[in-house]
Design a protein around this motif. Structure first.
Motif, short mmCIF file in Angstrom:
data_model
loop_
_atom_site.label_atom_id
_atom_site.label_comp_id
_atom_site.label_asym_id
_atom_site.label_seq_id
_atom_site.Cartn_x
_atom_site.Cartn_y
_atom_site.Cartn_z
N UNK A 1 7.02 5.06 -14.28
CA UNK A 1 8.12 4.13 -14.03
C UNK A 1 7.57 2.89 -13.34
N UNK A 2 7.80 1.73 -13.93
CA UNK A 2 7.31 0.48 -13.36
C UNK A 2 5.80 0.34 -13.45
N UNK B 1 1.71 8.71 -2.34
CA UNK B 1 2.47 7.46 -2.38
C UNK B 1 1.50 6.29 -2.40
N UNK B 2 0.45 6.40 -1.57
CA UNK B 2 -0.50 5.29 -1.47
C UNK B 2 -1.34 5.15 -2.73
N UNK C 1 13.64 0.84 -8.91
CA UNK C 1 13.82 1.13 -10.33
C UNK C 1 15.13 1.87 -10.48
N UNK D 1 5.70 14.69 -3.75
CA UNK D 1 4.96 13.60 -4.37
C UNK D 1 3.59 14.15 -4.70
N UNK E 1 -6.59 14.93 -6.37
CA UNK E 1 -5.37 15.75 -6.45
C UNK E 1 -4.70 15.58 -5.09
N UNK F 1 4.78 1.64 -4.79
CA UNK F 1 4.73 2.52 -5.96
C UNK F 1 6.15 2.83 -6.42
N UNK G 1 -0.70 6.16 -5.68
CA UNK G 1 0.12 5.80 -6.83
C UNK G 1 0.58 4.35 -6.76
N UNK G 2 0.38 3.71 -5.62
CA UNK G 2 0.72 2.29 -5.48
C UNK G 2 -0.40 1.40 -6.02
N UNK H 1 5.94 11.70 -9.13
CA UNK H 1 7.12 11.05 -8.54
C UNK H 1 7.45 9.78 -9.29
N UNK H 2 6.50 9.26 -10.06
CA UNK H 2 6.77 8.07 -10.86
C UNK H 2 7.04 8.43 -12.31
N UNK I 1 0.81 -1.21 0.00
CA UNK I 1 0.00 0.00 0.00
C UNK I 1 0.85 1.28 0.00
N UNK J 1 -1.16 14.56 -2.44
CA UNK J 1 0.23 14.90 -2.18
C UNK J 1 0.87 13.93 -1.19
N UNK J 2 2.17 13.92 -1.17
CA UNK J 2 2.99 13.24 -0.17
C UNK J 2 2.53 11.81 0.12
N UNK J 3 2.36 11.45 1.40
CA UNK J 3 2.10 10.05 1.72
C UNK J 3 0.81 9.56 1.05
#
Ligand code: FAD
Lengths: 133, 535
Positions: free
Chosen positions: B109-110, B431-432, A50, B372, B424, A41, B434-435, B470-471, A37, B426-428
């Motif tokens: 990326x990825x 991160x979540x 990566x 992020x 929209x 990413x 985008x995972x 960030x990706x 989670x 940001x940050x953590x």
């Protein structure tokens, strides 16, 4: 339940965790889920990262080094990694870090919620409120 | 701007305001004197590019990156006669200034390959999307290039605020901002007015001022003149809107929300007397998408740009600079030599390149972090927000931890379909989100929107687009975020050239995360470079 009672409940819970033996306290499955989670990413589910963007955690000296260094890095963020200080509860983060330290090519010690809590408290309060542009 | 609310604010609107004032009464020379009195160079005047004279003929400048900072450098320096060679890793110019429309292909990326399936005429600005009135550099170029602008509704009183899982009667329901504004001001003013009238503020107010303050509180908060109470006001909307004849006739007025319910809901967190310096209620956007600015530049500097040219290494000596790059289409490597280099690549990427910077300079580059951030765009078959809710543009601010806000499009009013911004973050949180896989992200956004527009959000969904910076290869982050220490130690170092290499980009400004930061940073750096090259 009154606020006071909740507070007492938390204390009792904290005491249980404190008394639990460190070696079996963290949940690898919860850690895997939490990693997927919050971290995958960038570092990818494989832990291989990566190249040129996100470092591999598998085989990483930091992920297998002293617990406090790794904990403060993840709490504070650095470069392209966010601060997870306010975003992940201590127990979940302990599960995640323990999972990272014990998965793929890694064989390092577990991390406990108490270690995370004590480092959190030492960190200065910074206003992390994000702001959209 | 940075992760601190005040980051881009630091130089202060008061200083700017002061300079504007003296400019108005005393003309430009006084402004210059005033600027110097403030300890900033006149080069940072932000209205127009530096007025440079002389010639750069016979000198070649290698520019790394064709984002706005690189584009600006190439455009302005080539006017002076410099030969500019721009190396751009992507197959197009503009950097972060991108717009998704039918056929836009991207891949994180990825991540999964994504092709935008919006209808013809629909778009999403997944990077920059709004231009404040005082970003004079951005507006300088839109004017110079004739890029048509339209208003971007950046704050709409009719838009909803929505907080879930809060105490009180306002939980889990959309509340129009105008209701909240009226009631929050009304209730607060009532308390202050009654205190003032009862003499309880006398130690802070003279009798004359007290009378004036009371007048203000009554008029600003729609209080009753007789008993200073707030009982609602028509501006917050009607229960039954007024209209023709007897029915609806005068309509039926609405009732204010209870003060305690508003306070407990914390919906007031969305209210501010004025927006922050860079967030006005009305802003601008280019008609057809923000990337119109990038394309307008490219019409002028396209012939100097080598696309798919990913810079891997730079070597500088006393006599010149050589940039080594790989053509990502053919895999072939090549290099180009020049007299000076402007490196307009984000520092998040520069960090990983092989450039022979001096040690302190390289260390300084390592001190900045990057935000992020990511967006999700959703094309809706039906503009239900306009048709059913009568909301034209603006943002729905929520306390949902997964999407933050929903922004309604300021283009194509009353057309059938429209693309709204469904997240929209940001940050953590970024991160979540985008995972998640693309399908999961869309589902997260739809589930959140469904709470605000039940029965219509998911049902109207057509196709989606999502991008996290960030990706993003060649960006690795949304914008630079300087810590206060970094601003003091690293930032000033990076403003000066390292040998023959000058850095430029939004990261070298106090307008981080804004296009104006990229333009104005380039303006400063090319002026320095030109003075040195002409010495
Ligand atoms: C989500 C988001 C929202 C934003 N909202 C706004 C807004 O509303 N209004 C506003 O004004 N601004 C906004 N911004 C900020 C604005 O987009 C940037 O400040 C600006 O575009 C930065 O320009 P730049 O030239 O500094 O960098 P970039 O645009 O990033 O340009 C850098 C260039 O270098 C190239 N490059 C990278 N690596 C290499 C390499 N190895 N070799 C060759 N080339 C390379 C890249 O491909 C790119 O073209 C937003 C940004 C984001 C991410």
């Amino acid at each position: 339940m009154t606020v006071k009672k909740i507070g007492l409940g938390l204390l009792a819970l904290a005491a249980t965790i404190l008394m639990a033996p460190a070696a079996s306290a963290q949940d690898m499955y919860a850690g895997k889920v939490g990693f997927a989670k919050n971290c995958s990413a960038c570092h990818q589910l494989t832990g291989l990262g990566i190249k040129g963007a996100f470092p591999a955690l598998s085989g990483s000296p930091i992920a297998q080094g002293p617990e406090d260094v790794m904990i403060s890095l993840v709490l504070q963020g650095r470069g392209g990694m966010p601060s997870f200080k306010g975003a992940i509860p201590e127990q979940t983060l302990a599960d995640i870090l323990t999972y990272v330290r014990g998965s793929w090519a890694n064989h390092a010690s577990e991390v406990s919620p108490e270690q995370i809590m004590s480092i959190k408290q030492a960190l200065s309060e910074v206003d992390q409120r994000p702001k959209g542009n | 701007m940075g992760n601190f609310m005040f980051d881009g604010f630091g130089m202060g609107p008061t200083r700017r305001h002061f300079l504007e004032q003296i400019g108005r009464v005393a003309g430009t020379s006084m402004v210059m004197a005033g600027l110097n009195a403030f300890g900033i160079s006149t080069a940072s005047a932000t209205d127009a590019p530096p007025a440079l004279t002389g010639s750069g003929k016979g000198k070649r400048i290698i520019i790394l990156g064709a984002g706005h900072a690189g584009q600006t450098s190439a455009y302005e320096l080539s006017k002076l006669g410099y030969e500019c060679v721009v190396l751009e890793a992507r197959g197009f110019a503009g950097g972060r200034c991108q717009t998704a429309r039918k056929g836009t292909k991207v891949q994180e990326l990825g991540g999964e390959a994504q092709t935008c399936k919006f209808d013809e005429g629909q778009h999403l600005n997944f990077g920059p999307w709004r231009i404040p009135f005082h970003h004079r550099s951005t507006l300088h170029y839109t004017r110079e290039f004739g890029v048509p602008l339209e208003v971007m509704v950046n704050d709409n009183d009719a838009a909803y605020l929505y907080h879930e899982n809060v105490p009180g009667a306002l939980a889990n329901k959309p509340v129009r901002k105008l209701e909240l504004l009226a009631d929050m001001h009304g209730h607060t003013n009532e308390i202050v007015a009654k205190a003032a009238a009862g003499g309880r503020l006398d130690d802070q107010l003279g009798a004359d001022d007290r009378a004036l303050l009371l007048e203000y509180l009554v008029s600003e908060g729609y209080l009753s003149k007789s008993d200073l109470s707030y009982r609602g006001t028509e501006g917050r909307g009607f229960k039954v809107n007024p209209g023709a004849g007897l029915s609806p006739g005068a309509g039926i007025e609405s009732e204010p929300y209870a003060f305690s319910d508003i306070l407990k809901s914390q919906l007031w967190r969305a209210l501010q007397s004025v927006g922050p310096y860079d967030q006005q209620r009305t802003m601008f956007q280019p008609v057809g998408g923000m990337d119109q600015i990038a394309m307008a530049f490219q019409k002028r500097v396209g012939r100097m740009t080598r696309y798919f040219a990913e810079v891997e290494k730079v070597r500088q000596s006393e006599n010149g600079v050589e940039a080594f790059y790989v053509d990502t289409k053919t895999g072939q490597r090549a290099s180009v030599k020049g007299d000076y280099c402007i490196c307009a690549i984000p520092l998040s990427v520069v960090r990983g390149l092989d450039i022979n910077f001096s040690r302190p300079f390289a260390d300084a580059i390592g001190q900045v972090s990057y935000a992020l951030v990511g967006k999700i765009g959703l094309q809706m078959k039906r503009r239900f927000w306009e048709l059913d809710d009568h909301i034209y543009g603006g943002h729905i601010m929520t306390n949902f931890s997964d999407i933050n806000q929903i922004s309604l499009p300021s283009y194509g009013w009353q057309k059938e379909k429209g693309v709204l911004l469904g997240a929209y973050v940001f940050q953590a949180t970024a991160a979540q989100l985008s995972g998640q896989t693309l399908a999961e992200r869309l589902d997260t956004a739809l589930a959140a929107g469904e709470k605000v527009f039940p029965g219509r959000y998911r049902a109207s969904f057509d196709s989606g687009f999502s991008w996290f910076w960030h990706r993003a290869q060649y960006n690795l982050g949304g914008w630079a975020e300087w810590s206060p220490e970094g601003r003091k130690t690293a930032y000033p170092k990076l403003l000066e050239p390292d040998g023959r290499i000058y850095l430029a980009g939004e990261h070298l400004s106090h307008l981080t995360g804004w296009q104006a930061g990229a333009f104005e940073s380039a303006w400063q750096q090319i002026e320095k470079l030109h003075h040195r090259a002409s010495a």
